[in-house]
Design a protein around this motif. Structure first.
Motif, PDB file in Angstrom:
ATOM      1  N   ILE A   1       0.747  -1.291  -0.209  1.00 21.89           N
ATOM      2  CA  ILE A   1       0.202  -0.038  -0.138  1.00 21.89           C
ATOM      3  C   ILE A   1       0.894   1.167  -0.109  1.00 21.89           C
ATOM      4  O   ILE A   1       0.568   2.326  -0.670  1.00 21.89           O
ATOM      5  CB  ILE A   1      -0.991  -0.075   1.161  1.00 21.89           C
ATOM      6  N   ILE A   2       1.926   1.328   0.685  1.00 23.46           N
ATOM      7  CA  ILE A   2       2.702   2.456   1.082  1.00 23.46           C
ATOM      8  C   ILE A   2       3.601   2.468  -0.289  1.00 23.46           C
ATOM      9  O   ILE A   2       3.826   3.748  -0.701  1.00 23.46           O
ATOM     10  CB  ILE A   2       3.554   2.533   2.273  1.00 23.46           C
ATOM     11  N   GLU A   3       4.148   1.690  -1.094  1.00 20.74           N
ATOM     12  CA  GLU A   3       4.772   1.746  -2.219  1.00 20.74           C
ATOM     13  C   GLU A   3       3.988   2.328  -3.245  1.00 20.74           C
ATOM     14  O   GLU A   3       4.370   2.918  -3.972  1.00 20.74           O
ATOM     15  CB  GLU A   3       5.464   0.445  -2.540  1.00 20.74           C
ATOM     16  N   ASN A   4       2.557   1.924  -3.116  1.00 16.52           N
ATOM     17  CA  ASN A   4       1.877   2.511  -4.424  1.00 16.52           C
ATOM     18  C   ASN A   4       0.948   3.652  -3.848  1.00 16.52           C
ATOM     19  O   ASN A   4      -0.032   4.135  -4.625  1.00 16.52           O
ATOM     20  CB  ASN A   4       1.018   1.463  -4.601  1.00 16.52           C
ATOM     21  N   THR A   5       1.341   4.490  -3.196  1.00 19.90           N
ATOM     22  CA  THR A   5       0.572   5.606  -2.378  1.00 19.90           C
ATOM     23  C   THR A   5       1.563   6.808  -2.741  1.00 19.90           C
ATOM     24  O   THR A   5       2.748   6.523  -2.477  1.00 19.90           O
ATOM     25  CB  THR A   5       0.165   5.658  -0.879  1.00 19.90           C
ATOM     26  N   PRO A   6       1.098   7.719  -3.723  1.00 20.80           N
ATOM     27  CA  PRO A   6       1.850   8.801  -3.933  1.00 20.80           C
ATOM     28  C   PRO A   6       2.553   9.519  -2.650  1.00 20.80           C
ATOM     29  O   PRO A   6       1.960   9.669  -1.695  1.00 20.80           O
ATOM     30  CB  PRO A   6       1.100   9.847  -4.567  1.00 20.80           C
TER      31      PRO A   6
ATOM     32  N   SER B   1       1.268  12.046   4.186  1.00 20.92           N
ATOM     33  CA  SER B   1       1.080  12.807   5.297  1.00 20.92           C
ATOM     34  C   SER B   1      -0.536  12.862   5.726  1.00 20.92           C
ATOM     35  O   SER B   1      -0.765  13.431   6.784  1.00 20.92           O
ATOM     36  CB  SER B   1       1.508  14.272   5.294  1.00 20.92           C
ATOM     37  N   ASN B   2      -1.168  12.651   4.825  1.00 20.40           N
ATOM     38  CA  ASN B   2      -2.631  12.467   5.118  1.00 20.40           C
ATOM     39  C   ASN B   2      -3.232  11.120   5.039  1.00 20.40           C
ATOM     40  O   ASN B   2      -4.551  11.046   5.003  1.00 20.40           O
ATOM     41  CB  ASN B   2      -3.405  13.271   3.885  1.00 20.40           C
ATOM     42  N   THR B   3      -2.406  10.129   5.575  1.00 20.67           N
ATOM     43  CA  THR B   3      -2.635   8.549   5.412  1.00 20.67           C
ATOM     44  C   THR B   3      -2.664   8.162   6.848  1.00 20.67           C
ATOM     45  O   THR B   3      -1.541   8.222   7.412  1.00 20.67           O
ATOM     46  CB  THR B   3      -1.954   7.950   4.244  1.00 20.67           C
ATOM     47  N   TYR B   4      -3.570   7.317   6.998  1.00 18.13           N
ATOM     48  CA  TYR B   4      -3.470   6.486   8.245  1.00 18.13           C
ATOM     49  C   TYR B   4      -3.489   5.106   7.877  1.00 18.13           C
ATOM     50  O   TYR B   4      -4.136   4.515   7.067  1.00 18.13           O
ATOM     51  CB  TYR B   4      -4.594   6.771   9.147  1.00 18.13           C
TER      52      TYR B   4
ATOM     53  N   ASN C   1       7.071   5.898  11.291  1.00 23.31           N
ATOM     54  CA  ASN C   1       7.996   6.874  11.420  1.00 23.31           C
ATOM     55  C   ASN C   1       9.275   6.840  10.612  1.00 23.31           C
ATOM     56  O   ASN C   1       9.821   8.152  10.449  1.00 23.31           O
ATOM     57  CB  ASN C   1       8.792   6.568  12.897  1.00 23.31           C
ATOM     58  N   LYS C   2       9.371   6.057   9.783  1.00 26.27           N
ATOM     59  CA  LYS C   2      10.199   6.102   8.602  1.00 26.27           C
ATOM     60  C   LYS C   2       9.607   6.711   7.293  1.00 26.27           C
ATOM     61  O   LYS C   2      10.426   7.572   6.576  1.00 26.27           O
ATOM     62  CB  LYS C   2      11.123   4.753   8.331  1.00 26.27           C
ATOM     63  N   ASP C   3       8.437   6.418   7.136  1.00 24.99           N
ATOM     64  CA  ASP C   3       7.852   6.759   5.747  1.00 24.99           C
ATOM     65  C   ASP C   3       6.975   7.883   5.833  1.00 24.99           C
ATOM     66  O   ASP C   3       6.521   8.328   4.518  1.00 24.99           O
ATOM     67  CB  ASP C   3       7.220   5.437   5.037  1.00 24.99           C
TER      68      ASP C   3
END
Length: 624
Positions: free
Chosen positions: A365-370, A375-378, A394-396
């Protein structure tokens, strides 16, 4: 729990006066006539409890179990509650293939129709269940070979959202044994109910224990009238079509799969909707385990119909091995959970844990999220699930929250965050439950579809395998290795006794400074309402004095400088549905996997020695 004979006799008479089923009514009457009070007590007392999971129990006669009477009582209470909250109430009704599931769904629909509800029915009206026909003496034909129009559980919350219904119920016991069934309640937000709604519904049930009239049992009459006046709407095909469209619109990133896999629905209801979703791919090559392909409430090939149980995937793995296929995927019987097994570097099939699957999903999910959207993602998971999401956040640069156990908490928190303007594309729980931006509940079918795309993106070329990807992630975020098990109790009262003794061992302090060779870094006790990490020591998560739950982070008192981030986190809680104390331990290391595994094991053994003392308390240790 004891009850006087006079009270027991009264409960038996109450049952006999209500129960329309001659077989179960006679069963209680015979026990009463023969003065078999121990058996009567087990069937009649205490009444089956309605909680945040709705109802779940074995199917047998008596107020303590799942049957026509207790389902009718719950349905009358739920319908009256919804009627008090909504001007034009409506309800979604779905059921799976378990014994009596269709009958229980018909009872609920009948009750709702009597009170003027619009009923969105995900079942069949062409062929009523055999029980309804016999008790109604209906002219409806019953074809035992006809499709019962079963649905997988997540279609109920999906339908609530799609149709803007007041609530919904799925009749299922998920992956419980064959003789169990359940009554799973959702509210108008398409999420499982949470306090205080559960207690409000429970109170309403208590005020609606007697059948309103004889018409509540007249399934055929109420259905016929509902079809005639348009209040009974059969929407299964429409909802499945919209579900598949939702998968395509929100979750499809790859429209082709160029690898083979084996799928099993575990004798459940997942295949129908899964197969429809698979048509979204231009090319797909999969094999369904033939012995487990079709709904069978007896679950004949598995001891427990739960993909987490040892041996549950044996048939699927055997088939994959014969055909030299590297991927096995599975749903549980009501298809709200997902699991998989893959071939490791030694050529052996290994079933991934819920935390490992959740970690893979989170990375995907994170790799495919712009990057600008992070910063607006939980991302969310439950407090007993892996904390690797926290390290990732914390890292991403995205946000992370944990919740109490259960998707009722995860789903409602996701709704809250969405209403605040955040995106919540993924959440999970270690018990192989995964939620994507389609439904506010776990969904095994959408999880399978996402996992296949994940597999296509990372592993279909054969250059990288699943364990390479996990290793890559651990090197970046730290090694998080779980050790989850439980202690089985012979006496449920032991749970409170054990936790009372734990708290007395460090009283009058709020929490212990050390446990064995570990020092305590953080401490949260949701039973008494204490959290060492907040400014006012009040937990952010809900406090529940009726349920035992302690979470802590520990570090070795003596620790080498080579790994400054060596720690272990545990949660101990009493099970809400089984005679167990559940233990969730997760070791964390920034140096090596073995360090994370070793500290998790040492924590388990320390808690065993200091707290749970299985020989002293007579507990059965179930350590993985």
């Amino acid at each position: 729990m004891s009850i006087s004979q006079d009270k027991l006799k009264q409960l038996a008479q109450d049952w006999i006066s209500i129960d329309p089923n001659p077989t179960t009514s006679k069963e209680i009457k015979d026990l009463l006539d023969n003065e078999e009070y121990a058996k009567l007590s087990s069937k009649l007392y205490p009444r089956i409890a309605f909680g945040t999971a709705g109802l779940r129990s074995s199917m047998e006669s008596g107020f303590a179990h799942m049957n026509d009477v207790t389902v009718l009582q719950a349905s009358q209470g739920l319908v009256e509650f919804l009627k008090s909250k909504f001007d034009n109430p409506s309800i979604v009704v779905g059921y799976d293939h378990r014994y009596h599931s269709q009958r229980y769904g018909e009872l609920l629909a009948s009750v709702a129709l009597l009170k003027g509800f619009t009923v969105y029915y995900l079942g069949s009206v062409k062929n009523l269940s055999k029980e309804s026909i016999e008790l109604s003496q209906s002219k409806y034909e019953n074809d035992n070979n006809a499709s019962r129009d079963y649905v997988h559980t997540p279609l109920v919350p999906f339908a609530i959202d799609t149709l803007k219904a007041s609530g919904g119920v799925m009749i299922t016991a998920s992956h419980n044994p064959a003789n169990d069934n359940g009554y799973k309640v959702y509210y108008n937000n398409g999420c499982q109910i949470i306090p205080p709604i559960d207690s409000d519904i429970s109170d309403s049930i208590e005020h609606n224990l007697k059948p309103w009239n004889d018409q509540v049992w007249n399934i055929t009459g109420n259905f016929t009238k509902g079809l005639e006046d348009g209040r009974l709407k059969v929407v299964r095909d429409e909802i499945i079509e919209q579900y598949v469209s939702g998968v395509k619109e929100k979750l499809l990133k790859h429209n082709e799969l160029n690898f083979k896999f084996v799928y099993t629905p575990m004798h459940g209801v997942g295949l129908d909707t899964f197969a429809k979703c698979m048509k979204l791919f231009n090319k797909s090559d999969y094999t369904v385990v033939p012995e487990q392909a079709h709904p069978d409430p007896a679950f004949p090939t598995v001891s427990f119909p739960n993909p987490e149980e040892k041996g549950a995937l044996d048939l699927a793995i055997k088939l994959a091995n014969e055909d030299k296929i590297s991927l096995v995927i599975a749903n549980d019987p009501d298809a709200d959970r997902f699991s998989c097994a893959v071939v490791d570097k030694n050529g052996k099939y290994k079933q991934l844990t819920g935390n490992e699957i959740g970690f893979l999903f989170a990375m995907y999910i994170i790799e495919n999220t712009p990057r600008l959207d992070l910063s607006n993602t939980y991302l969310l998971n439950s407090t007993v699930s892996s904390q690797i999401l926290k390290s990732m956040a914390n890292k991403d640069g995205f946000h992370y929250l944990d919740t109490l156990t259960g998707f009722k908490w995860i789903g409602n928190k996701a709704i809250d965050l969405t209403n605040e303007g955040y995106k919540v594309p993924f959440a999970f729980e270690e018990a192989i439950g995964f939620m994507f931006d389609l439904i506010h509940d776990k969904d095994g079918v959408s999880a399978a579809i996402v996992f296949l795309q994940l597999y296509q993106q990372w592993f279909s070329s054969g250059k990288v395998n699943v364990f390479d990807k996990l290793e890559e992630g651990y090197k970046k975020y730290g090694w998080f290795k779980d050790l989850n098990g439980y202690y089985r109790l012979n006496d449920l009262s032991l749970t409170n006794k054990i936790f009372k003794n734990i708290r007395e061992s460090y009283s009058p302090k709020e929490y212990p400074i050390a446990i064995g060779d570990f020092k305590v870094i953080t401490w949260r006790d949701l039973t008494v309402g204490y959290d060492s990490t907040t400014s006012n020591t009040k937990p952010i998560l809900p406090i529940d004095p009726h349920n035992q739950m302690i979470t802590a982070i520990l570090e070795p008192i003596e620790k080498s400088n080579k790994d400054k981030d060596l720690s272990v986190r545990f949660t101990c809680r009493g099970s809400g549905t089984e005679p167990k104390i559940k233990i969730y331990v997760e070791g964390k290391s920034t140096i090596s996997e073995s360090d994370a595994i070793n500290i998790a094991d040492k924590c388990w053994e320390t808690l065993k020695k200091e707290w749970f003392k299985p020989k002293e308390y007579g507990l059965q240790e179930m350590k993985p």
